[in-house]
Design an enzyme around this catalytic site. Structure first.
Site, short mmCIF file in Angstrom:
data_model
loop_
_atom_site.label_atom_id
_atom_site.label_comp_id
_atom_site.label_asym_id
_atom_site.label_seq_id
_atom_site.Cartn_x
_atom_site.Cartn_y
_atom_site.Cartn_z
N ASP A 1 -2.45 -11.79 0.01
CA ASP A 1 -2.89 -11.24 -1.26
C ASP A 1 -2.05 -10.09 -1.80
O ASP A 1 -2.28 -9.65 -2.92
CB ASP A 1 -4.34 -10.80 -1.17
CG ASP A 1 -4.58 -9.99 0.08
OD1 ASP A 1 -3.61 -9.60 0.74
OD2 ASP A 1 -5.75 -9.75 0.39
N ARG B 1 -8.31 -3.31 -1.27
CA ARG B 1 -8.32 -4.44 -2.19
C ARG B 1 -9.24 -4.20 -3.37
O ARG B 1 -9.84 -3.15 -3.50
CB ARG B 1 -8.79 -5.70 -1.43
CG ARG B 1 -7.81 -6.18 -0.39
CD ARG B 1 -8.26 -7.49 0.20
NE ARG B 1 -8.65 -8.42 -0.87
CZ ARG B 1 -9.06 -9.66 -0.65
NH1 ARG B 1 -9.16 -10.12 0.59
NH2 ARG B 1 -9.39 -10.43 -1.65
N TYR C 1 -5.84 -5.06 9.11
CA TYR C 1 -5.08 -5.80 10.12
C TYR C 1 -5.21 -5.01 11.42
O TYR C 1 -4.85 -3.83 11.45
CB TYR C 1 -3.61 -5.90 9.74
CG TYR C 1 -3.34 -6.82 8.58
CD1 TYR C 1 -3.36 -8.20 8.75
CD2 TYR C 1 -3.05 -6.30 7.33
CE1 TYR C 1 -3.10 -9.05 7.68
CE2 TYR C 1 -2.80 -7.15 6.25
CZ TYR C 1 -2.83 -8.52 6.44
OH TYR C 1 -2.57 -9.35 5.38
N PRO D 1 1.88 -11.39 8.56
CA PRO D 1 1.45 -11.20 7.18
C PRO D 1 1.42 -9.74 6.74
O PRO D 1 1.30 -9.47 5.55
CB PRO D 1 0.03 -11.78 7.18
CG PRO D 1 -0.45 -11.65 8.58
CD PRO D 1 0.76 -11.73 9.46
#
Lengths: 674, 674
Positions: B52, B280, B288, B364
């Site tokens: 994202d 976000r 993470y 990621p």
């Protein structure tokens, strides 16, 4: 059909007309969660033509609803205004270039976009926020209105003083006839050169099997245009007279060697009249063209049959010569006769309201009509929303007429002056007294520019604006004085202290500077945080929160706020708290340095991170220097009450006196405070 | 079902997989008007979780398609990165704050938005630009691929070298099983801890009455993820190894007293592993979390059953102590094992291509995966579009592998280094050689930031980038040298002159500065005019067009352009012309001072007003000072060829030699020039 068969229902607010004013009203109803209906006699929304200039204030309002970006992206942006006047040889030449809007006023500039797109943005917004429950009902005509006079002052939730009969039209009845058989749409049916067709529609539909219904409502808003059916039911007048000036309007893709065709231009020819160029989106240009050869007849009204796109473009070609001007594509055209008129009354007993063209008409060239109409409804909508929900006192509804009728009067004065300067023949020399002096025109334009931005609106003293002076004098004469409401235990009038925030003017819209979110360092225009969600905002300029003295002032103020029996129940639901401090961002920690009431905790979502901002330097977007811009002392700060429409209601110090002012202000407004 | 009953059809391009890479490819197909199909084995698009982070370059690309504003508005903006490390007492504290992206690189900053929204923007864009003809076909699985080797070099329009069998799955077959029975969605089925399920799906669907079809295609693009079915059909490998590092991912609304929870954070604990905080939209935070207590088994793969949201949050709590961290709402979670792998081949005979995770996998956390994947497809899409349409030579397709495999290799090197620094235990002191030095980590982060912005990509010499040096060396080793194509009559290699535009680097993306439209004075970021519409752009830095000497240079250049048998037929259709001059805006008149080819005339719509820009001061948005920014001489200007993907192909003087360079460049690219 007998009365017994007619279905009956109730709603809180019924809106007549789904143009920009009606849709703005509906947007507020959706945002405030009000049971409302919107009806419009036309069967379709418009697809071309119509008013289209969006002034700075309208864009700020769109932004507060969250869709200014869509208009901004699709629109043509007008940056420069060029003035063309005849030289001594009688040939037009560019005499001036000026910025289309004054520099530094707003983060927006003036843009131009087809009204149909703007209506689309509103419709999608209304759909989203009403969860589909509020939809425009088209091809629905009001047939009768009756008012139970004795219920008008009864503000209990079971009181429905208004009874409206609605008739559902067939598609055929509701589609307006175009004045010619060509494929190009024209707007003559809405122009002031045409008679209203509402009565004709009622007659037509009564001959057929249209269905009727009866709606009982608490409030009604007539946004039904210059020929307002609602206004006629109330017996109110528009006062003023038409002039002799007749103008044609063409929306075309021009083919021309005129160098400024993508600029906004005012062109005065020596003797063929004037022309205004308004560049639009998709290569279109709107031309306002004075039709000097068409005169009103004995009745004072121009003969519509003489006016066609061909006669209009011919008039334009004469004005713009020696440049060539033709077109292959015409999107829309219309014509109108300039007249400035204002409604005598904007409401009936604070139960039926009129907004937009129903209470003011004027020439379209200054791009004011749609804007002022939307802003009427923007002023009224939240007040109605809060009153219907039982949060605010019904008395605040009186401020609609006092605030907006004054604006309409100012608009009409501006338009009167500007239209005459623009429609007049340019003076040949200083001895030519019947001509218009072009430097007078330029001065009027520059002054008018601030007015036309929509940002010079300054609402007078009332229970919603705690400023000095006479409430009736500062408004339209309506009595909105505070003495009618007990605003504090001692019944002294609450008064803001302009000197603690010299550029946050009582009665004007809250200005905007760039600030950073304390929690994530993201830059925002502070006005972006003043959303149109029906909430008042208590803006705490917390000052230097790292100074012990200031911290203790802040803590004391926040303790009063959190423990206020009047305000605490409304905090965050009807009165949101926004904080802007002036200490260094990196030295401040939200949870450690700022009282809880400024960033409330929720058991499911933790602390709030979206309410505390800082006046500090950003990494990528410079420094807003907001405290300086707002005229607030960095060390000591202040407190501001911002109305749900972003207008400033109260300004005071971050101290005991300021707190009493805040509480007094809300005691005058909130119903719980009675 | 027998072969005779299987329906057959043809298309130009078939895309396998409708994730970000497949959708980017489809967007180009829609913009170029290519007959394409997109199939995806899943029955639904994703609704939560997944990659994202959007890097600067991705936002520039979105903007070139016209939807960056939507992402920008909805996303969370990451402005600052905070580093937390153990002090000598072993307790974590904030050691550094740095801007999340280097200042001044781009008009965008890094943002974070749910992948499902990004896919939505693509889907709407594809729908709009394909006029509904291109739709993602979901629950459709490729079953077989056969390639007619002898047709691969046949570029006639009737040559379809590829035959693909597709099977349409039932809803049941296509819906991925979640690994647990809870309501929270998890992403383990897509994680690299899970096996691919394509073969299983094929088996399942063969047992039922799914329908099959045969598609004959010219080109195929496998955007089908790390387990790429397409890659397996070609027999290509991903090279590289997994590490021992296992990470969990939680998307939650955190309840915490950690002060930087709305900042991007890298937290290294003394001995409990590391954690990254990625704030976000909608109050969510992605965490993470290094799972130090879970180790791979003998097969090298971690045991999935040990990994739950509970074990992950417990690991996070240890790392972030003494701060508290819990949540009530979890939106999504997954886990993965770090590994860096690159595909050996990105294409098969320039007929079948692989993009995205099919050819590179990595961790990621740096927010690279989706970005690099989309950028693979962004590189390939226009080339394929122009080749299918017969406009460009098929040889340009070779540059896909040479350009993108090199980027993938660089990415993997970056990720390898960064992951080890981030997953490693912080060094206790200078003597602690097995620990990671935290200032090394910070240095790597700051250097990596430029890389991670996507703006450091520098494509090597090829027929598409006229720069010096060895083409194979600057790419991935693929032969894209110019000698294979006759690029001019004399067969000398076309070479740009970097010195006439020192900051418009050959092989890099065209940078952006604010400029004004000559016709209406509106400010634009110049890059906003470099739309992704499949057209090359000839950018004419016209210099001081009011100087007689420069005007005659410009006229001569424009005369060559307008009369070129190679370029004139492509002007405005496949090669758009954009002009930026440096004279004063108000002294210049478009029709008088600039040759017609720079603002072409159309019989229906008149002159073009959207192609000529000026480097001058704006009223409201300051001065872009673009010539200085671009490193171009104000007086003499230059000329630049910009590829349809905004990368710089050629730079030369506005003179005879520059003109020959432009023509030579296009002779190497356009098919008509053969």
């Amino acid at each position: 059909m007998t009365a017994a068969e007619t279905p009956e229902s109730k709603c809180d607010v019924i809106i007549i007309g789904a143009g920009p004013a009606g849709l703005m009203m509906a947007a507020w109803m959706a945002r405030c969660g009000i049971d409302a209906r919107v009806v419009d006699k036309r069967s379709t929304k418009i697809f071309s033509g119509q008013a289209d200039g969006l002034q700075l204030r309208s864009l700020e309002i769109f932004d507060s609803f969250g869709f200014a970006d869509r208009a901004w992206k699709e629109a043509n942006h007008m940056i420069e205004m060029c003035m063309w006047n005849p030289g001594t040889d009688g040939v037009i030449r560019r005499s001036d270039r000026v910025p289309d809007v004054p520099v530094g006023l707003s983060r927006f500039t003036q843009i131009v976009l087809h009204q149909g797109r703007i209506e689309r943005f509103f419709l999608e917004h209304i759909k989203k926020h009403s969860k589909d429950s509020l939809r425009v009902e088209r091809a629905v005509l009001p047939e009768s209105l009756s008012i139970s006079e004795d219920l008008c002052d009864d503000h209990s939730s079971s009181s429905y003083p208004l009874t409206v009969t609605l008739r559902h039209l067939t598609e055929d009845e509701a589609a307006p006839a175009q004045s010619n058989g060509s494929e190009v749409r024209d707007g003559l049916f809405r122009s002031n050169l045409a008679e209203d067709d509402t009565d004709e529609l009622i007659k037509k539909s009564q001959g057929k099997e249209g269905t009727s219904e009866v709606v009982r409502a608490k409030y009604m808003v007539g946004c039904d245009g210059a020929h307002s059916w609602t206004r006629r039911q109330l017996g109110f007048q528009l006062e003023g007279e038409p002039t002799d000036f007749i103008w044609g309007v063409l929306d075309v893709i021009p083919i021309t060697d005129f160098p400024d065709i993508r600029m906004r231009c005012a062109v005065h020819s020596a003797s063929s009249g004037s022309l205004m160029v308004i560049p639009r989106e998709n290569k279109l240009v709107r031309l306002y063209i004075q039709l000097t050869e068409i005169k009103p007849d004995a009745s004072g009204r121009a003969d519509r049959s003489q006016i066609t796109p061909q006669t209009i473009i011919k008039a334009a070609q004469k004005i713009i010569a020696p440049y060539k001007l033709t077109y292959e594509y015409c999107d829309w055209w219309t014509a109108y006769q300039i007249g400035q008129r204002v409604g005598t009354n904007f409401d009936y007993k604070n139960r039926v309201f009129l907004a937009g063209d129903a209470v003011h008409t004027h020439s379209p060239k200054a791009g004011q009509g749609m804007n002022v109409s939307m802003q009427d409804a923007y002023n009224l909508g939240w007040k109605l929303g809060l009153v219907v929900k039982g949060i605010a006192k019904p008395e605040i509804l009186k401020t609609y007429q006092s605030e907006r009728r004054r604006v309409a009067q100012d608009l009409i004065d501006f338009d009167h002056k500007f239209s005459r300067l623009f429609s007049g023949r340019p003076a040949k020399d200083v001895m030519d007294e019947s001509g218009v002096n072009m430097s007078d025109f330029k001065d009027a334009f520059l002054k008018g520019n601030l007015f036309a931005s929509g940002l010079s609106v300054d609402y007078g003293a009332s229970m919603l604006v705690a400023k000095e002076g006479d409430a009736a004098e500062q408004g339209d004469g309506t009595d909105v004085s505070l003495s009618t409401v007990s605003i504090s235990a001692s019944k002294t009038r609450v008064m803001g202290h302009q000197d603690v925030a010299t550029n946050i003017k009582l009665g004007m819209r809250f200005p905007s500077y760039k600030v950073l979110n304390q929690a994530d360092a993201r830059p925002w225009h502070f006005q972006e945080r003043l959303r149109s969600d029906g909430r008042f905002r208590l803006v705490v300029f917390a000052g230097n929160v790292l100074s012990a003295a200031q911290k203790s002032r802040l803590d004391a103020f926040c303790a009063s706020l959190a423990s206020s029996t009047l305000l605490a129940p409304h905090l965050h639901t009807h009165v949101a708290v926004l904080t802007l401090h002036s200490a260094k961002r990196v030295d401040v920690e939200l949870l450690r340095d700022l009282p809880d009431v400024l960033h409330p905790y929720d058991g499911k979502t933790g602390w709030d991170y979206d309410s505390v901002f800082v006046d500090d330097v950003s990494y990528h977007e410079g420094y807003g220097d907001a405290y300086a811009g707002y005229g607030v002392q960095r060390e000591t700060g202040c407190v501001v009450v911002c109305r749900p429409d972003q207008y400033v209601g109260f300004v005071g110090g971050l101290d005991e006196e300021g707190w009493r002012g805040v509480e007094g202000y809300f005691r005058g407004v909130l119903r719980d405070g009675e």
